[in-house]
Design a protein around this motif. Structure first.
Motif, mmCIF file in Angstrom:
data_model
loop_
_atom_site.group_PDB
_atom_site.id
_atom_site.type_symbol
_atom_site.label_atom_id
_atom_site.label_comp_id
_atom_site.label_asym_id
_atom_site.label_seq_id
_atom_site.Cartn_x
_atom_site.Cartn_y
_atom_site.Cartn_z
ATOM 1 N N VAL A 102 0.862 -1.187 0.000
ATOM 2 C CA VAL A 102 0.000 0.000 0.000
ATOM 3 C C VAL A 102 0.899 1.237 0.000
ATOM 4 O O VAL A 102 2.106 1.137 0.234
ATOM 5 C CB VAL A 102 -0.954 0.009 1.221
ATOM 6 N N GLU A 103 0.318 2.380 -0.251
ATOM 7 C CA GLU A 103 1.102 3.618 -0.349
ATOM 8 C C GLU A 103 1.934 3.867 0.910
ATOM 9 O O GLU A 103 3.077 4.306 0.837
ATOM 10 C CB GLU A 103 0.167 4.800 -0.615
ATOM 11 N N ALA A 104 1.365 3.543 2.071
ATOM 12 C CA ALA A 104 2.070 3.759 3.343
ATOM 13 C C ALA A 104 3.345 2.916 3.460
ATOM 14 O O ALA A 104 4.238 3.249 4.239
ATOM 15 C CB ALA A 104 1.137 3.443 4.512
ATOM 16 N N ASP A 105 3.446 1.835 2.682
ATOM 17 C CA ASP A 105 4.654 1.003 2.711
ATOM 18 C C ASP A 105 5.841 1.707 2.054
ATOM 19 O O ASP A 105 6.991 1.337 2.289
ATOM 20 C CB ASP A 105 4.404 -0.343 2.013
ATOM 21 N N GLY A 106 5.554 2.699 1.214
ATOM 22 C CA GLY A 106 6.619 3.497 0.600
ATOM 23 C C GLY A 106 7.460 2.759 -0.427
ATOM 24 O O GLY A 106 8.637 3.064 -0.593
ATOM 25 N N ILE A 107 6.874 1.804 -1.113
ATOM 26 C CA ILE A 107 7.622 1.050 -2.122
ATOM 27 C C ILE A 107 7.119 1.451 -3.505
ATOM 28 O O ILE A 107 5.956 1.254 -3.830
ATOM 29 C CB ILE A 107 7.471 -0.464 -1.893
ATOM 30 N N GLN A 108 8.014 2.023 -4.281
ATOM 31 C CA GLN A 108 7.652 2.535 -5.607
ATOM 32 C C GLN A 108 8.285 1.691 -6.711
ATOM 33 O O GLN A 108 8.914 2.211 -7.614
ATOM 34 C CB GLN A 108 8.115 3.999 -5.741
ATOM 35 N N LYS A 109 8.144 0.397 -6.631
ATOM 36 C CA LYS A 109 8.722 -0.511 -7.626
ATOM 37 C C LYS A 109 7.616 -1.372 -8.224
ATOM 38 O O LYS A 109 6.588 -1.599 -7.601
ATOM 39 C CB LYS A 109 9.762 -1.440 -6.979
ATOM 40 N N ASP A 110 7.856 -1.871 -9.432
ATOM 41 C CA ASP A 110 6.923 -2.795 -10.074
ATOM 42 C C ASP A 110 7.163 -4.212 -9.564
ATOM 43 O O ASP A 110 8.251 -4.539 -9.083
ATOM 44 C CB ASP A 110 7.123 -2.789 -11.596
ATOM 45 N N VAL A 121 6.515 -8.581 8.474
ATOM 46 C CA VAL A 121 6.221 -8.122 7.115
ATOM 47 C C VAL A 121 7.471 -8.273 6.257
ATOM 48 O O VAL A 121 8.568 -7.880 6.665
ATOM 49 C CB VAL A 121 5.774 -6.639 7.108
ATOM 50 N N TYR A 122 7.288 -8.861 5.081
ATOM 51 C CA TYR A 122 8.375 -9.022 4.120
ATOM 52 C C TYR A 122 7.899 -8.527 2.764
ATOM 53 O O TYR A 122 6.742 -8.726 2.393
ATOM 54 C CB TYR A 122 8.775 -10.498 3.978
ATOM 55 N N PHE A 123 8.808 -7.901 2.018
ATOM 56 C CA PHE A 123 8.515 -7.461 0.661
ATOM 57 C C PHE A 123 9.457 -8.178 -0.293
ATOM 58 O O PHE A 123 10.664 -8.258 -0.040
ATOM 59 C CB PHE A 123 8.699 -5.949 0.515
ATOM 60 N N PHE A 124 8.892 -8.678 -1.378
ATOM 61 C CA PHE A 124 9.673 -9.347 -2.406
ATOM 62 C C PHE A 124 9.342 -8.731 -3.749
ATOM 63 O O PHE A 124 8.203 -8.328 -3.993
ATOM 64 C CB PHE A 124 9.366 -10.848 -2.435
ATOM 65 N N ARG A 125 10.347 -8.692 -4.617
ATOM 66 C CA ARG A 125 10.154 -8.108 -5.945
ATOM 67 C C ARG A 125 10.632 -9.097 -6.996
ATOM 68 O O ARG A 125 11.729 -9.651 -6.893
ATOM 69 C CB ARG A 125 10.944 -6.803 -6.047
ATOM 70 N N ALA A 126 9.791 -9.309 -7.985
ATOM 71 C CA ALA A 126 10.162 -10.148 -9.121
ATOM 72 C C ALA A 126 10.850 -9.270 -10.161
ATOM 73 O O ALA A 126 10.653 -8.055 -10.198
ATOM 74 C CB ALA A 126 8.920 -10.802 -9.713
ATOM 75 N N GLU A 127 11.658 -9.897 -11.004
ATOM 76 C CA GLU A 127 12.389 -9.132 -12.012
ATOM 77 C C GLU A 127 11.604 -8.938 -13.305
ATOM 78 O O GLU A 127 12.028 -8.182 -14.168
ATOM 79 C CB GLU A 127 13.731 -9.810 -12.300
ATOM 80 N N SER A 128 10.470 -9.633 -13.427
ATOM 81 C CA SER A 128 9.667 -9.496 -14.643
ATOM 82 C C SER A 128 8.202 -9.755 -14.316
ATOM 83 O O SER A 128 7.871 -10.337 -13.276
ATOM 84 C CB SER A 128 10.126 -10.494 -15.708
ATOM 85 N N LYS A 129 7.336 -9.359 -15.232
ATOM 86 C CA LYS A 129 5.905 -9.602 -15.062
ATOM 87 C C LYS A 129 5.630 -11.104 -15.031
ATOM 88 O O LYS A 129 4.830 -11.586 -14.234
ATOM 89 C CB LYS A 129 5.129 -8.938 -16.209
ATOM 90 N N TYR A 130 6.315 -11.851 -15.890
ATOM 91 C CA TYR A 130 6.133 -13.304 -15.947
ATOM 92 C C TYR A 130 6.439 -13.944 -14.585
ATOM 93 O O TYR A 130 5.649 -14.723 -14.056
ATOM 94 C CB TYR A 130 7.028 -13.914 -17.034
ATOM 95 N N THR A 131 7.579 -13.595 -14.014
ATOM 96 C CA THR A 131 7.968 -14.153 -12.715
ATOM 97 C C THR A 131 6.992 -13.719 -11.628
ATOM 98 O O THR A 131 6.610 -14.513 -10.770
ATOM 99 C CB THR A 131 9.399 -13.709 -12.346
#
Length: 134
Positions: A102-110, A121-131
């Protein structure tokens, strides 16, 4: 025949790894988190596995760590690379909710998703839409 110091140390390390792994069994996590899993879900989880690279967000920082992640049996196992034999850590997922930040998390990545269980709480980011969609 006497055991060398190295043999004793490697045996002890192996036992330590096994006992640590046992603490994260599905039954133990269910008991600890006061939840349950159907036999059907358990059977499906044991027979299926998903793996690939994800980036894990560092707490209180803008940095991300690239890790090889294996998802199997309701648990994420984290490795430095896909060639490693032993995980750096594991995260049993029973009881965790998956959501978008959510916006309050302050994460501006796709391609970011949030895992949360109570105050963990953990945040993970994939390197592509497929992943991300896997």
């Amino acid at each position: 025949e006497q055991e060398s110091e190295d043999d004793i140390h490697s045996s002890r390390s192996s036992l330590d790894r096994q006992s640590h792994h046992r603490a994260n069994t599905t039954m133990h996590v269910c008991w600890y988190r006061n939840t349950s899993v159907s036999m059907t879900d358990h059977s499906v989880a044991v027979e299926n596995q998903l793996s690939g690279y994800l980036l894990r967000k560092f707490k209180n920082s803008n940095g991300w760590q690239k890790l090889w992640v294996v998802f199997t049996n309701f648990c994420l196992f984290f490795y430095k690379t896909h060639q490693d034999d032993y995980p750096l850590a594991s995260l049993p997922l029973l009881g965790y909710a998956v959501s978008s930040p959510v916006e309050a998390d302050g994460i501006q990545k796709d391609f970011v998703f949030k895992l949360q269980f109570k105050s963990h709480v953990y945040f993970f980011r994939a390197e592509s839409k497929y992943t991300f969609e896997r």
